[in-house]
Design an enzyme around this catalytic site. Structure first.
Site, PDB file in Angstrom:
ATOM      1  N   GLU A 170       0.838  -1.211   0.000  1.00 57.39           N
ATOM      2  CA  GLU A 170       0.000   0.000   0.000  1.00 57.39           C
ATOM      3  C   GLU A 170       0.873   1.262   0.000  1.00 57.39           C
ATOM      4  O   GLU A 170       0.563   2.247  -0.670  1.00 57.39           O
ATOM      5  CB  GLU A 170      -0.942  -0.002   1.211  1.00 57.39           C
ATOM      6  CG  GLU A 170      -2.010  -1.087   1.097  1.00 57.39           C
ATOM      7  CD  GLU A 170      -3.261  -0.793   1.914  1.00 57.39           C
ATOM      8  OE1 GLU A 170      -3.117  -0.398   3.082  1.00 57.39           O
ATOM      9  OE2 GLU A 170      -4.373  -0.963   1.374  1.00 57.39           O
ATOM     10  N   ASP A 301      -4.367  -6.163  17.704  1.00 54.31           N
ATOM     11  CA  ASP A 301      -3.036  -6.672  17.318  1.00 54.31           C
ATOM     12  C   ASP A 301      -2.277  -7.346  18.458  1.00 54.31           C
ATOM     13  O   ASP A 301      -1.316  -8.075  18.218  1.00 54.31           O
ATOM     14  CB  ASP A 301      -2.175  -5.520  16.775  1.00 54.31           C
ATOM     15  CG  ASP A 301      -2.587  -5.107  15.365  1.00 54.31           C
ATOM     16  OD1 ASP A 301      -3.584  -5.650  14.856  1.00 54.31           O
ATOM     17  OD2 ASP A 301      -1.909  -4.250  14.772  1.00 54.31           O
TER      18      ASP A 301
HETATM   19  C1  LIG Z   1      -0.213   1.146   6.631  1.00 54.32           C
HETATM   20  C2  LIG Z   1      -1.171   0.125   7.184  1.00 54.32           C
HETATM   21  C3  LIG Z   1      -2.256  -0.283   6.433  1.00 54.32           C
HETATM   22  C4  LIG Z   1      -3.179  -1.198   6.940  1.00 54.32           C
HETATM   23  N1  LIG Z   1      -4.254  -1.539   6.175  1.00 54.32           N
HETATM   24  C5  LIG Z   1      -5.203  -2.335   6.699  1.00 54.32           C
HETATM   25  C6  LIG Z   1      -6.402  -2.596   5.960  1.00 54.32           C
HETATM   26  O1  LIG Z   1      -6.561  -2.143   4.819  1.00 54.32           O
HETATM   27  N2  LIG Z   1      -7.353  -3.385   6.547  1.00 54.32           N
HETATM   28  C7  LIG Z   1      -7.218  -3.885   7.808  1.00 54.32           C
HETATM   29  O2  LIG Z   1      -8.157  -4.534   8.292  1.00 54.32           O
HETATM   30  N3  LIG Z   1      -6.081  -3.665   8.522  1.00 54.32           N
HETATM   31  C8  LIG Z   1      -5.076  -2.914   8.011  1.00 54.32           C
HETATM   32  N4  LIG Z   1      -3.936  -2.650   8.750  1.00 54.32           N
HETATM   33  C9  LIG Z   1      -3.773  -3.271  10.091  1.00 54.32           C
HETATM   34  C10 LIG Z   1      -4.568  -2.489  11.140  1.00 54.32           C
HETATM   35  O3  LIG Z   1      -4.275  -1.117  11.066  1.00 54.32           O
HETATM   36  C11 LIG Z   1      -4.292  -2.999  12.547  1.00 54.32           C
HETATM   37  O4  LIG Z   1      -4.489  -4.380  12.576  1.00 54.32           O
HETATM   38  C12 LIG Z   1      -5.222  -2.296  13.554  1.00 54.32           C
HETATM   39  O5  LIG Z   1      -4.905  -0.934  13.648  1.00 54.32           O
HETATM   40  C13 LIG Z   1      -5.169  -2.945  14.923  1.00 54.32           C
HETATM   41  O6  LIG Z   1      -6.100  -2.332  15.767  1.00 54.32           O
HETATM   42  P1  LIG Z   1      -5.822  -2.218  17.326  1.00 54.32           P
HETATM   43  O7  LIG Z   1      -7.073  -1.673  17.935  1.00 54.32           O
HETATM   44  O8  LIG Z   1      -5.270  -3.493  17.843  1.00 54.32           O
HETATM   45  O9  LIG Z   1      -4.638  -1.155  17.461  1.00 54.32           O
HETATM   46  P2  LIG Z   1      -4.448   0.362  16.888  1.00 54.32           P
HETATM   47  O10 LIG Z   1      -5.570   0.678  15.981  1.00 54.32           O
HETATM   48  O11 LIG Z   1      -3.083   0.392  16.415  1.00 54.32           O
HETATM   49  O12 LIG Z   1      -4.613   1.205  18.219  1.00 54.32           O
HETATM   50  C14 LIG Z   1      -3.781   1.099  19.338  1.00 54.32           C
HETATM   51  C15 LIG Z   1      -3.951   2.366  20.179  1.00 54.32           C
HETATM   52  O13 LIG Z   1      -3.241   2.209  21.404  1.00 54.32           O
HETATM   53  C16 LIG Z   1      -2.464   3.373  21.670  1.00 54.32           C
HETATM   54  N5  LIG Z   1      -1.312   2.956  22.444  1.00 54.32           N
HETATM   55  C17 LIG Z   1      -0.320   2.117  22.072  1.00 54.32           C
HETATM   56  N6  LIG Z   1       0.544   1.926  23.094  1.00 54.32           N
HETATM   57  C18 LIG Z   1       0.087   2.657  24.119  1.00 54.32           C
HETATM   58  C19 LIG Z   1       0.533   2.858  25.443  1.00 54.32           C
HETATM   59  N7  LIG Z   1       1.634   2.257  25.921  1.00 54.32           N
HETATM   60  N8  LIG Z   1      -0.180   3.681  26.257  1.00 54.32           N
HETATM   61  C20 LIG Z   1      -1.297   4.296  25.803  1.00 54.32           C
HETATM   62  N9  LIG Z   1      -1.784   4.132  24.551  1.00 54.32           N
HETATM   63  C21 LIG Z   1      -1.085   3.324  23.733  1.00 54.32           C
HETATM   64  C22 LIG Z   1      -2.101   3.893  20.279  1.00 54.32           C
HETATM   65  O14 LIG Z   1      -1.750   5.260  20.338  1.00 54.32           O
HETATM   66  C23 LIG Z   1      -3.401   3.622  19.516  1.00 54.32           C
HETATM   67  O15 LIG Z   1      -4.308   4.691  19.677  1.00 54.32           O
HETATM   68  C24 LIG Z   1      -2.988  -1.747   8.251  1.00 54.32           C
HETATM   69  C25 LIG Z   1      -1.878  -1.355   9.007  1.00 54.32           C
HETATM   70  C26 LIG Z   1      -0.970  -0.424   8.494  1.00 54.32           C
HETATM   71  C27 LIG Z   1       0.210   0.000   9.328  1.00 54.32           C
END
Ligand SMILES: Cc1cc2nc3c(=O)[nH]c(=O)nc-3n(C[C@H](O)[C@H](O)[C@H](O)COP(=O)(O)OP(=O)(O)OC[C@H]3O[C@@H](n4cnc5c(N)ncnc54)[C@H](O)[C@@H]3O)c2cc1C
Length: 405
Positions: A170, A301
């Site tokens: 991407e 994740d």
């Molecule tokens: C460039 C890119 C493209 C992608 N494209 C796709 C796609 O098209 N489709 C798809 O389904 N997935 C896609 N993904 C994967 C997807 O973005 C992740 O799987 C998703 O964001 C995971 O969600 P989450 O809620 O686990 O974490 P995140 O959405 O990453 O959120 C984690 C949150 O925790 C906060 N945080 C982290 N550590 C701490 C801490 N120690 N203290 C306080 N806050 C903290 C962060 O600031 C963030 O707000 C992509 C990823 C990337 C990098």
């Protein structure tokens, strides 16, 4: 009577989805809900490749968390989570401590560098708003310096992308749109620019439909991307990378920019807090609770859920994180109401779309293969859908993607 306290760590896809659903399911008197996040904004991680290449302003990929939470039901705490003391039900923050009755860990992932020397020090990552802004500015700096330096260093204009998975591809797509603009802005001959993608696996986008992969590779090659497949990065240095194909002699690729986009592991807070994990990801129970901790849910994740059909973990995606968030909100509401029968998580795969830059993409949606503008249209639908699910039509109008054609 004291209300139970639910603390949600992380306001990404999983955490924010849990929060907005919980505030719907629970009345003000049923529980105290606290959401903790490092920043006061949520960012669309799935749009970061655009902010990193400079095709979308970084402010467009984020919005204020307070705009989507019901402040009469949810307390927002801006803090960095350092560790979880699960025995004493406490969270250690950089600016204090919090206790909980129920905890949701949704802290997302971190880049997995597989111990490759120099990657942490010299490679850029597409990880959050600030790392994306740094990468975009670094690439611009290289172009600006090249256009003004007397003795031209062509290596400045080489960008290496490590990893031809989703994020790498991407980002490559966005770069192929951005480079002609940069060449024009900085008076740089476009023939001097090289974009090289290095991938250790034998194919681009492992696991994706071969016909769609072939389409993606040919489109990106046509726009100037050079793929070196089956080639592993051995080391990253201030001047570029050292790579090797199979047993062949390692060689150097000099580059002004190296981007590492080849692996995700769970958040380091997981291991620091003593959860049993594989690459920082906890294999959760079917109801998404951490084994041995009936009051702790782990989603997104930092969690690991096995796809029974192929007996392998589902790749970490926003789609799965949001579905886990929805289920966790329902399960928490059940626990608060003293129901012990929790729902089990079943991933409902709605498809996958991988962008190849403006107006081009590949994807499988509801079992149908798509390429080109129709896939790109679907990508925008998916992007807008996640906004809608968290913030409703208002958020879509404010932040949505409408440049469909
Ligand atoms: C460039 C890119 C493209 C992608 N494209 C796709 C796609 O098209 N489709 C798809 O389904 N997935 C896609 N993904 C994967 C997807 O973005 C992740 O799987 C998703 O964001 C995971 O969600 P989450 O809620 O686990 O974490 P995140 O959405 O990453 O959120 C984690 C949150 O925790 C906060 N945080 C982290 N550590 C701490 C801490 N120690 N203290 C306080 N806050 C903290 C962060 O600031 C963030 O707000 C992509 C990823 C990337 C990098």
């Amino acid at each position: 009577m004291r209300k139970p306290k639910i603390v949600i760590l992380g306001a990404g896809y999983g955490g924010l989805m849990t929060t907005v659903r919980l505030q719907k399911h629970l009345g003000v008197n049923e529980a105290d809900i606290v959401l903790v996040n490092k920043h006061d904004y949520h960012y669309e991680t799935t749009w970061l490749h655009e902010a990193s290449a400079g095709t979308l302003h970084h402010d467009k990929v984020r919005y204020d968390i307070r705009d989507v939470i019901d402040r009469s039901k949810v307390d927002f705490v801006q803090a960095n989570v350092e560790q979880i003391d699960k025995e004493n039900k406490k969270i250690i923050l950089d600016n204090g401590e919090l206790d909980y009755d129920y905890l949701v860990i949704a802290l997302g992932g971190e880049p997995e560098t597989f111990g490759i020397k120099g990657l942490k020090e010299y490679a850029f990552g597409i990880v959050n708003v600030n790392s994306s802004r740094l990468l975009r500015e670094h690439i611009e700096y290289q172009f600006a310096t090249y256009s003004t330096e007397e003795e031209k260093n062509d290596n400045r204009l080489t960008i290496v992308v490590g990893g031809a998975g989703f994020t790498g591809v991407e980002f490559l797509g966005e770069l192929t749109n951005r480079i002609p603009e940069l060449c024009h802005e900085y008076d740089v001959d476009s023939h001097k620019v090289k974009i090289i993608c290095v991938e250790a696996a034998p194919t681009v986008l492992p696991g994706f439909d071969q016909e769609l992969v072939d389409y993606a590779v040919s489109q990106l090659e046509r726009k100037g991307v050079e793929f070196r497949i089956g080639t592993a990065i051995k080391e990253c240095t201030p001047d570029g990378i050292i790579v090797a194909k199979g047993e062949e002699e390692p060689y150097e690729i000099k580059a002004g920019t190296v981007v590492w986009a080849a692996g995700v592991r769970g958040n380091s807070v997981i291991e620091k807090s003593g959860f049993e994990a594989m690459r920082g990801r906890v294999k959760v129970q079917p109801d998404l609770r951490a084994p041995g901790y009936e009051d702790v849910f782990i989603i997104g994740d930092s969690s690991l859920v096995i796809n029974e059909e192929i007996n392998r973990p589902y790749p970490p995606t926003a789609q799965i994180a949001m579905q886990q968030g929805e289920l966790t909100a329902r399960n928490l509401a059940a626990l608060i109401r003293n129901k012990q029968d929790l729902e089990e998580f079943k991933f409902d795969n709605k498809g996958t779309v991988c962008s190849l830059g403006e107006h081009d993409a590949i994807g499988v949606v509801f079992g149908k293969k798509l390429t080109g503008t129709s896939a790109s249209f679907m990508k925008k639908v998916v992007d807008n859908r996640s906004l809608f699910m968290i913030g409703g039509a208002g958020l879509v109008l404010k932040k949505g993607k409408f440049n469909v054609f």
